[in-house]
Design a protein around this motif. Structure first.
Motif, mmCIF file in Angstrom:
data_model
loop_
_atom_site.group_PDB
_atom_site.id
_atom_site.type_symbol
_atom_site.label_atom_id
_atom_site.label_comp_id
_atom_site.label_asym_id
_atom_site.label_seq_id
_atom_site.Cartn_x
_atom_site.Cartn_y
_atom_site.Cartn_z
ATOM 1 N N ARG A 283 -63.913 -7.144 5.076
ATOM 2 C CA ARG A 283 -64.350 -6.595 3.569
ATOM 3 C C ARG A 283 -64.708 -5.119 3.969
ATOM 4 N NH1 ARG A 283 -69.222 -5.916 1.097
ATOM 5 N NH2 ARG A 283 -68.778 -6.005 -1.158
ATOM 6 N N THR A 284 -63.983 -4.460 2.789
ATOM 7 C CA THR A 284 -64.729 -3.177 2.701
ATOM 8 C C THR A 284 -65.479 -2.977 1.443
ATOM 9 O OG1 THR A 284 -62.626 -2.284 3.675
ATOM 10 C CG2 THR A 284 -63.803 -0.732 2.460
ATOM 11 N N VAL B 96 -61.253 -15.909 -2.286
ATOM 12 C CA VAL B 96 -62.291 -14.592 -2.102
ATOM 13 C C VAL B 96 -63.098 -15.303 -0.810
ATOM 14 C CG1 VAL B 96 -63.778 -13.129 -2.885
ATOM 15 C CG2 VAL B 96 -62.201 -14.119 -4.417
ATOM 16 N N GLU B 97 -63.301 -14.409 -0.004
ATOM 17 C CA GLU B 97 -64.110 -14.813 1.419
ATOM 18 C C GLU B 97 -65.543 -14.503 0.846
ATOM 19 O OE1 GLU B 97 -62.492 -13.565 5.041
ATOM 20 O OE2 GLU B 97 -64.117 -14.502 6.111
ATOM 21 N N SER C 141 -70.951 -5.551 10.821
ATOM 22 C CA SER C 141 -70.876 -4.833 9.529
ATOM 23 C C SER C 141 -71.347 -3.324 9.872
ATOM 24 C CB SER C 141 -72.129 -5.426 8.650
ATOM 25 O OG SER C 141 -71.432 -6.695 8.106
ATOM 26 N N SER D 74 -68.884 -2.090 5.378
ATOM 27 C CA SER D 74 -67.631 -2.611 5.541
ATOM 28 C C SER D 74 -68.012 -3.655 6.739
ATOM 29 C CB SER D 74 -66.585 -1.959 5.821
ATOM 30 O OG SER D 74 -66.905 -0.883 6.912
ATOM 31 N N LEU E 130 -70.601 -11.710 2.777
ATOM 32 C CA LEU E 130 -69.644 -10.632 2.234
ATOM 33 C C LEU E 130 -69.728 -10.588 0.876
ATOM 34 C CD1 LEU E 130 -66.609 -11.944 4.381
ATOM 35 C CD2 LEU E 130 -68.052 -10.111 4.809
ATOM 36 N N THR E 131 -69.663 -11.711 0.063
ATOM 37 C CA THR E 131 -69.936 -11.558 -1.418
ATOM 38 C C THR E 131 -70.585 -12.952 -1.498
ATOM 39 O OG1 THR E 131 -67.555 -12.941 -1.703
ATOM 40 C CG2 THR E 131 -67.493 -10.470 -1.499
#
Lengths: 286, 286
Positions: free
Chosen positions: A93-94, B115-116, A123, A99, B77-78
């Motif tokens: 992921r960026t 979406v991860e 990260s 990131s 990540l999200t």
């Protein structure tokens, strides 16, 4: 050996040092890096786990859009050997500030098949972009001045099982945590030392990944003599270290069921807590 | 609501409880699991990170040949949302004592693309197969008896921003670490609590993954009020917990540069240090 001679005479710098040459990676394809694990960072014939982490950290720093490892978690799968290796990275992921990437280090079996040695998730960010607030309540470890501490050169192999890596480090152990070397382990599970690179290269985020796993195991001060292989190690890099020697303390508080944790703190010459790490290691009775 | 009524009347058990139902995963294909993230474990509208870790831990426990998470590292990540999700696992290495796996939790965007949300690396073993040596030097946190500690039900929202998850937890905070709820944060970066599941289910290795990230953030006691999203969290499970309430302490010693670490210790009723964790979190000033 003109290189060795000049290294002794001239202080090495970040980017032009033994550590930088031995962690160098060459991009073969996007995200894929060739390298050679140096025999110079072995301890009791095993490639040091912190050195391996630095190699993976360098590859990820090239592959990801941010330069510095903020948090990197490594699971050690099989024993690495000096020699050729490849690191395969994946950008997970960026983001704007951070990131996240993954990387694996592979070596080769007799048939040339890739064997995975280590896998990491990390990260990355930009340490120089962080605000300069510091509200650290932790205190630097109380270590006597360097000239009152002891390294491998100060006696008959005080660092038991020491091997090639000791020539590349400036490691001066607090005598209060050296009982194990005299056959009188304290039982406290602590180890403290001044730490640097032997060629005088100053610390940077990558060499902090080496620093968190470079001291003799705390298990020695717990009276254990066997090998203590790392299962998993996670390091946080919190600040670009100031020039000068580092102070490293490692502590074990939970030796049970054949495993132990090792917590490391790394402090720089400006009294900043620049890195923290924790590892889970197996106790092998020797 | 016969289920709720019986849950209140009859103590839930490991395998038959709210936590077990809400972390259940269904194997769609080898190593691939469907699940539904429950809205019951949200805090300030975010799905709790420890609950997410437990879901991933359950999937890996099914996919790997060993049952228990010994060390699990998660990079967030999200932001996850309640609702459907899929976990994809990969077996990285299988050994006699330990196996290592990777897992990612995905949800879906408006077009149905994955979406991860989180990626984890973990090494699993069998807690029941460990030798019974215990040489822990750490001491359990000094927490007053449970009836002298305070939960969300004891006052006007003493746990600020509390939401659904508080109904599912038995959380009794040490009054010495409750200053933030009274507008008088101690500045010490410590939080201590008695911890259990509200339906009386005893702890197991999976619920320990919840326990390490279930207390209010230490940042509250440092006088910060904003959200503290986790970047990375690594937990070590060291022992199968004995029945009865757990004691959890979390500590922050290095708040700097807009990030902080949070170290958690979880102790069981038999005074065993059953889990340790560390996370790196971002400070968002609210």
């Amino acid at each position: 050996m003109p290189e060795a001679a000049s290294a002794a005479a001239v202080r090495a710098t970040i980017g032009d040092s033994e550590f930088d040459r031995d962690t160098a990676v060459t991009r073969r394809a996007p995200g894929v890096y060739d390298l050679d694990l140096s025999a110079g960072w072995t301890i009791i014939n095993a490639v040091n786990g912190g050195y391996l982490l630095a190699v993976l950290g360098r590859a990820l720093g090239d592959a990801l859009p941010h330069p510095d490892p903020f948090t990197i978690s490594a699971h050690y799968l099989t024993a690495s050997q000096p020699g050729p290796a490849v690191v395969r990275t994946e950008t997970v992921r960026t983001g704007r500030t951070l990131s996240t990437g993954q990387a694996s280090l592979f070596q080769y079996d007799d048939e040339g098949n890739e064997v995975e040695r280590i896998r990491v998730l990390a990260s990355y960010g930009d340490l120089d972009a962080l605000p300069d607030d510091v509200r650290t309540s932790a205190k630097p470890p109380a270590i006597p001045p360097m000239d009152q501490c002891f390294g491998p050169e100060d006696g008959p192999a005080p660092v038991e099982g020491s091997s090639a890596i000791t020539d590349r480090l400036m490691l001066k152990l607090d005598p209060a945590t050296l009982g194990w070397a005299l056959g009188q382990p304290s039982g406290r599970g602590e180890m403290r030392a001044w730490f640097g690179l032997a060629d005088g290269r100053d610390a940077d985020p990558l060499s902090l990944l080496l620093a968190v796993d470079a001291l003799p195991p705390t298990a020695f001060e717990l009276g254990l003599k066997g090998w203590v292989p790392t299962v998993e190690l996670t390091a946080h890099v919190r600040c670009r270290p100031a020039p000068g020697p580092l102070r490293v303390s490692i502590t074990t508080r939970n030796l049970a069921g054949g495993f132990l944790e090792e917590d490391a703190e790394v402090w720089d010459s400006a009294d900043r807590l620049v890195a923290q790490s924790r590892q889970l290691a197996r106790v092998r009775l020797g």
